[in-house]
Enzyme design. Sequence first.
Site, PDB file in Angstrom:
ATOM      1  CG  HIS A   1      -3.733  -3.657   4.115  1.00 35.70           C
ATOM      2  ND1 HIS A   1      -2.491  -2.898   4.247  1.00 35.70           N
ATOM      3  CD2 HIS A   1      -3.998  -2.776   3.203  1.00 35.70           C
ATOM      4  CE1 HIS A   1      -2.215  -1.733   3.881  1.00 35.70           C
ATOM      5  NE2 HIS A   1      -3.503  -1.529   3.360  1.00 35.70           N
TER       6      HIS A   1
ATOM      7  CB  CYS B   1      -1.009  -0.058   1.349  1.00 36.93           C
ATOM      8  SG  CYS B   1      -2.419   1.030   0.996  1.00 36.93           S
TER       9      CYS B   1
END
Lengths: 436, 237
Positions: free
Chosen positions: B189, B93
């Site tokens: 994630h 990310c």
Amino acid sequence: MDILAIWLGKLTLVLLRATGRRGTALPGLLVEKIFPAFLARRLSRLPGGVVVVTGTNGKTTTTKMLATVLSQKFRVLTNDTGGNFVRGTITAVLQQSDWLGRTPADIAVFELDEAHAVLFCQVHQPEHLLLLNVLRDQLDRFGEIDTTAQLLGKVAAQTSRHVVINRDDPRLVKLAAGLSAEVSYFGVVPGLRVLFPTDEEMYGGTVAISELPAAVELVSVELAMTTELSLRIGDSIEHLTLRAEGAHNAQNAAAAAALAVALGLDPATIASGLRAVEPAFGRGQSFDLDGRRVVLQLVKNPAGFRQSLRTIDGLSPAATVIAINDDYADGRDMSWLWDVDFAAGLSGHPSTHEAGDTPDAQQVKSGWLVTSGTRAADMAVRLQYDEIPTALVEPDLTDAVRQAVSHVKPGETVVVFSTYTAMWSLHRALLRMAGG
Amino acid sequence: MTSLTLVHLYPREMNIYGDTGNLLVLRKRLRWRGIDSTVVAVNVGDPLPTGADIVLGGGGQDAAQGEIGADFVSRRETLHAMADDGVVMLTICGTYQLLGHEFLTKDGRRIPGAGVLDVSTRGSDERLIGNNHIDTPWGTLVGFENHSGLTTLGPAVTPLGRTVARRGNNGTDLTEGAVRDNVFGTYLHGPVLAKSPAFADELLRRALLRRGHSAELEPLDDQLAHAAAAVAIGRPR
Ligand SMILES: [Zn+2]
């Protein structure tokens, strides 16, 4: 005509109850749609105004504490049904109104999550506000922690009379500047600060000690089957035993006491009110199943889970169930489980990230361990990496609790850590099972 | 006795959504095979250690990204040298974005990146959020994406995997993540390595190979991870 709104709402509640549904949203929703001004009108008539309790953790318990304390002096209206959204407050007003259209109350105490507290301000600007903490929650739902603090700042700016702030949470303390309402603080003594880490401190930052004066301070806390604590309220020290377990509840008691001080209650009255508080839904409630004690602990986010794990020390369970669902209200993202140090909480071996930290199986404090819920396997993987053995992975919640209960001896304790939607199912199932 | 050095980038600021779990997964998978590891935390201003084997970085709050971005760019040369030298990097990310050429914010600001990965990101009003899983040469990777930055890939990287519409790098071209040499970026994630053990082992294998250890990694009992991955794949977004 408010009486029409009240009749509509109360009839809906009666119907829901008759069909065995728990819904707190529907009556509020109907009244909101058909009589949009109802809530604002009712609340504006309360002589003591409205107290909003908000923050990441501890809202439900603190609201219950505050409502119990205030009820010694006022007629209190509160949303104690777990509906912490604006419609839930309408339902609370409906429940506490009579069929003649009267709402016999002096003051309202409402638990609202951060986003709903902002929406609530559009209906009624609160007179009083209690800000508990900002910690990482279900991040998939609220965005990020700085955004959450901004939401709380908006609510504080609209509060007219008094804002009570946790002095040990720097993100909240920053919100005090420029408020038109009076501000006071609650906190814990420096020696206890390490028990209540802020978000930064949880991720390696140093513990910051606040120098702000606190109206109420948690002076000591001792954890066993019950929670023994001392509060400094103004100039007097009050000792009390809470029925809700855990250090976090001692901190919540300090928060509720500080708001009660702002409303003019004296220390002795505040302490006697706190002694009378029953545990809130899923916060240390216990059930008797065939002579075994089953204790429910709601877990919603890393900070809350870490606090709840500490209750293991006092409860010494022979078995533990960890039930993780992933519905919207639980949080869809399982990442948060990795922000909880289970090695420290369950085996007493802190710091999972260092080498040489394999817990001795004999030292696992949780007893026989079961994971459950839709994400039972995810939870077991998380424990695997903290080298804590899971005895059973059982997604079915009722089966998991049954198995844990049948595994322990009469007189022993089973602790159930559970996310929100799993808690609702378990609570219902346990009432049924305990009832025979 | 081999010992691997794992570098954890900005553990205080870039640790959102449990990404630190990737570090735990790698260390435990090494230790269960009798291989030691040490972790070096690198915060703003700290030097990157020489002799790094694996570099890990996670996602962060938007506010932190600016400060981290400046620090990251100051390491540009070192990061390029490490990538060229075959150091294994897993960036998630926010650090994935910073490893690219640039991040263009919605209000037109340009936050330069380290340029190690041939990708560029621009801010958007839409948030790509939810359970996601992608097919890769190392099996199915299972995780949870949560980002509003949209990333497009240049010719010098390949996608880490394929996704379905409205997910992944940018929601439109069905790519997810990026790879170049031993450098990986992804929006997953979860932490991603927890439910993707074959991918975790691929990262370890590459790091060990670079140190001259070509032996196969001992298999581990990954039944729980496979069960958890199967459940996650079946859950709604
Ligand atoms: Zn993200």
